[in-house]
Design a protein around this motif. Sequence first.
Motif, PDB file in Angstrom:
ATOM      1  N   ALA A  60       0.723  -1.189   0.048  1.00 50.96           N
ATOM      2  CA  ALA A  60       0.197   0.112  -0.026  1.00 50.96           C
ATOM      3  C   ALA A  60       0.736   1.222   0.048  1.00 50.96           C
ATOM      4  N   ALA A  61       1.849   1.160   0.677  1.00 50.27           N
ATOM      5  CA  ALA A  61       2.921   2.472   0.798  1.00 50.27           C
ATOM      6  C   ALA A  61       3.786   2.368  -0.385  1.00 50.27           C
ATOM      7  N   ASN A  62       3.685   1.711  -1.482  1.00 53.08           N
ATOM      8  CA  ASN A  62       4.598   1.394  -2.771  1.00 53.08           C
ATOM      9  C   ASN A  62       3.816   1.528  -4.079  1.00 53.08           C
ATOM     10  N   PRO A  63       3.148   2.873  -4.039  1.00 52.21           N
ATOM     11  CA  PRO A  63       2.233   3.243  -5.238  1.00 52.21           C
ATOM     12  C   PRO A  63       3.040   2.975  -6.653  1.00 52.21           C
ATOM     13  N   ASP A  64       4.316   3.351  -6.625  1.00 49.33           N
ATOM     14  CA  ASP A  64       5.027   3.068  -7.935  1.00 49.33           C
ATOM     15  C   ASP A  64       5.469   1.778  -8.089  1.00 49.33           C
ATOM     16  N   LYS A  65       5.045   0.982  -7.252  1.00 55.01           N
ATOM     17  CA  LYS A  65       5.232  -0.441  -7.474  1.00 55.01           C
ATOM     18  C   LYS A  65       6.792  -1.005  -8.246  1.00 55.01           C
ATOM     19  N   ASP A  66       7.770  -0.079  -7.432  1.00 53.69           N
ATOM     20  CA  ASP A  66       9.059  -0.607  -7.804  1.00 53.69           C
ATOM     21  C   ASP A  66       9.593  -1.346  -6.799  1.00 53.69           C
ATOM     22  N   GLY A  67       8.979  -1.779  -5.777  1.00 55.68           N
ATOM     23  CA  GLY A  67       9.609  -2.712  -4.740  1.00 55.68           C
ATOM     24  C   GLY A  67      10.235  -2.142  -3.608  1.00 55.68           C
ATOM     25  N   THR A  68      10.602  -0.926  -3.601  1.00 54.63           N
ATOM     26  CA  THR A  68      11.460  -0.124  -2.682  1.00 54.63           C
ATOM     27  C   THR A  68      10.408   1.016  -2.140  1.00 54.63           C
ATOM     28  N   LEU A  69      10.808   1.484  -0.747  1.00 55.71           N
ATOM     29  CA  LEU A  69      10.216   2.606  -0.232  1.00 55.71           C
ATOM     30  C   LEU A  69      11.351   3.331   0.120  1.00 55.71           C
ATOM     31  N   ASP A  70      11.021   4.572  -0.125  1.00 52.49           N
ATOM     32  CA  ASP A  70      11.949   5.913   0.006  1.00 52.49           C
ATOM     33  C   ASP A  70      11.083   6.520   1.315  1.00 52.49           C
ATOM     34  N   ALA A  71      12.028   7.510   1.808  1.00 55.34           N
ATOM     35  CA  ALA A  71      11.419   8.326   2.957  1.00 55.34           C
ATOM     36  C   ALA A  71      10.137   9.091   2.610  1.00 55.34           C
ATOM     37  N   LYS A  72      10.044   9.427   1.201  1.00 58.67           N
ATOM     38  CA  LYS A  72       8.907  10.273   0.960  1.00 58.67           C
ATOM     39  C   LYS A  72       7.751   9.075   1.040  1.00 58.67           C
ATOM     40  N   GLU A  73       7.968   8.067   0.568  1.00 62.66           N
ATOM     41  CA  GLU A  73       6.632   6.992   0.390  1.00 62.66           C
ATOM     42  C   GLU A  73       6.428   6.661   1.977  1.00 62.66           C
ATOM     43  N   LEU A  74       7.431   6.350   2.919  1.00 63.09           N
ATOM     44  CA  LEU A  74       7.315   6.127   4.074  1.00 63.09           C
ATOM     45  C   LEU A  74       6.693   7.042   4.959  1.00 63.09           C
ATOM     46  N   ASN A  75       6.615   8.202   4.432  1.00 61.78           N
ATOM     47  CA  ASN A  75       5.782   9.419   5.128  1.00 61.78           C
ATOM     48  C   ASN A  75       4.412   9.527   4.710  1.00 61.78           C
ATOM     49  N   SER A  76       4.182   8.832   3.818  1.00 66.64           N
ATOM     50  CA  SER A  76       2.581   8.784   3.412  1.00 66.64           C
ATOM     51  C   SER A  76       1.816   8.331   4.526  1.00 66.64           C
ATOM     52  N   ARG A  77       0.461   8.321   4.314  1.00 67.18           N
ATOM     53  CA  ARG A  77      -0.409   7.797   5.414  1.00 67.18           C
ATOM     54  C   ARG A  77      -0.202   6.368   5.424  1.00 67.18           C
ATOM     55  N   ALA A  78       0.106   5.576   4.386  1.00 63.35           N
ATOM     56  CA  ALA A  78       0.314   4.022   4.234  1.00 63.35           C
ATOM     57  C   ALA A  78       1.640   3.861   4.616  1.00 63.35           C
ATOM     58  N   GLY A  79       2.652   4.871   4.613  1.00 64.19           N
ATOM     59  CA  GLY A  79       4.039   4.589   4.939  1.00 64.19           C
ATOM     60  C   GLY A  79       4.083   4.299   6.652  1.00 64.19           C
ATOM     61  N   ARG A  80       3.446   5.583   7.090  1.00 64.94           N
ATOM     62  CA  ARG A  80       3.164   5.548   8.441  1.00 64.94           C
ATOM     63  C   ARG A  80       2.672   4.409   8.875  1.00 64.94           C
ATOM     64  N   ALA A  81       1.405   3.752   8.334  1.00 66.03           N
ATOM     65  CA  ALA A  81       1.002   2.657   8.917  1.00 66.03           C
ATOM     66  C   ALA A  81       1.919   1.427   9.140  1.00 66.03           C
ATOM     67  N   LEU A  82       2.897   1.335   7.953  1.00 71.90           N
ATOM     68  CA  LEU A  82       3.508   0.249   8.095  1.00 71.90           C
ATOM     69  C   LEU A  82       4.737   0.394   9.078  1.00 71.90           C
ATOM     70  N   LEU A  83       5.170   1.823   9.326  1.00 78.18           N
ATOM     71  CA  LEU A  83       6.022   1.910  10.310  1.00 78.18           C
ATOM     72  C   LEU A  83       5.704   1.546  11.704  1.00 78.18           C
ATOM     73  N   ARG A  84       4.383   1.740  11.836  1.00 75.54           N
ATOM     74  CA  ARG A  84       3.884   1.470  13.221  1.00 75.54           C
ATOM     75  C   ARG A  84       4.142  -0.098  13.555  1.00 75.54           C
ATOM     76  N   LEU A  85       4.294  -0.807  12.558  1.00 78.24           N
ATOM     77  CA  LEU A  85       4.513  -2.371  12.631  1.00 78.24           C
ATOM     78  C   LEU A  85       6.068  -2.630  12.784  1.00 78.24           C
ATOM     79  N   LEU A  86       6.640  -1.656  12.697  1.00 77.50           N
ATOM     80  CA  LEU A  86       8.427  -1.706  12.620  1.00 77.50           C
ATOM     81  C   LEU A  86       8.939  -1.173  13.817  1.00 77.50           C
ATOM     82  N   ARG A  87       8.197  -0.396  14.625  1.00 76.01           N
ATOM     83  CA  ARG A  87       9.079   0.211  15.673  1.00 76.01           C
ATOM     84  C   ARG A  87       8.087   0.115  16.971  1.00 76.01           C
TER      85      ARG A  87
END
Length: 128
Positions: free
Chosen positions: A101-128
Motif C-alpha cells: 500500500a505504501a509503494n504506489p509506484d510498485k518499484d519494490g522499494t520505499l523511500d523516505a517520501k513513501e514512508l511519510n505517506s499515510r500508508a507508509g506511517r501505517a507500515l512504520l507502526r508495525l516496525l517500531r
Amino acid sequence: MLSRRSVALALTLAVLSGPAWSASAVKMFDTDNDGTLDLAEVKKAATALFSKLDPDHDGTLDARELRGRLTAKELAAADPDHDGTLTLDEYLSVVEQRFNAANPDKDGTLDAKELNSRAGRALLRLLR
C-alpha cells in the motif's frame, strides 16, 4: 478534556516527527545502504520486533502485546483463524500488505517520501 494548546502541540509534534522518523527508519532498516527499504528489509525488521513484542515466547501476539500497533478491527481482519492472536506469518502478511500500500509506484522499494505517506506511517507502526 484536551485544550487547544495540547491539540496544537500534538499536531505540531506529529508533523515534525513524520519526515524525521521516515528518514531515520530508512537509515535504521536499510541493510544494503541503498537509501530505500525493500520488502526483505522490512520483513527482517518486523520479525525482530515480533520477537521483542512476544515476551512469553508463545509465538503469537495478542492485542496487549501489539500495544496499539493494530486496531481491534485490523487485528480481527489479520487473524484468519480468529483466535485473537497473530502468528509471525500472520503479522508478516499485514506488514507485506502495508508495504504494498505504501509503494504506489510498485518499484519494490520505499523511500523516505513513501514512508511519510499515510500508508507508509501505517507500515512504520508495525516496525517500531
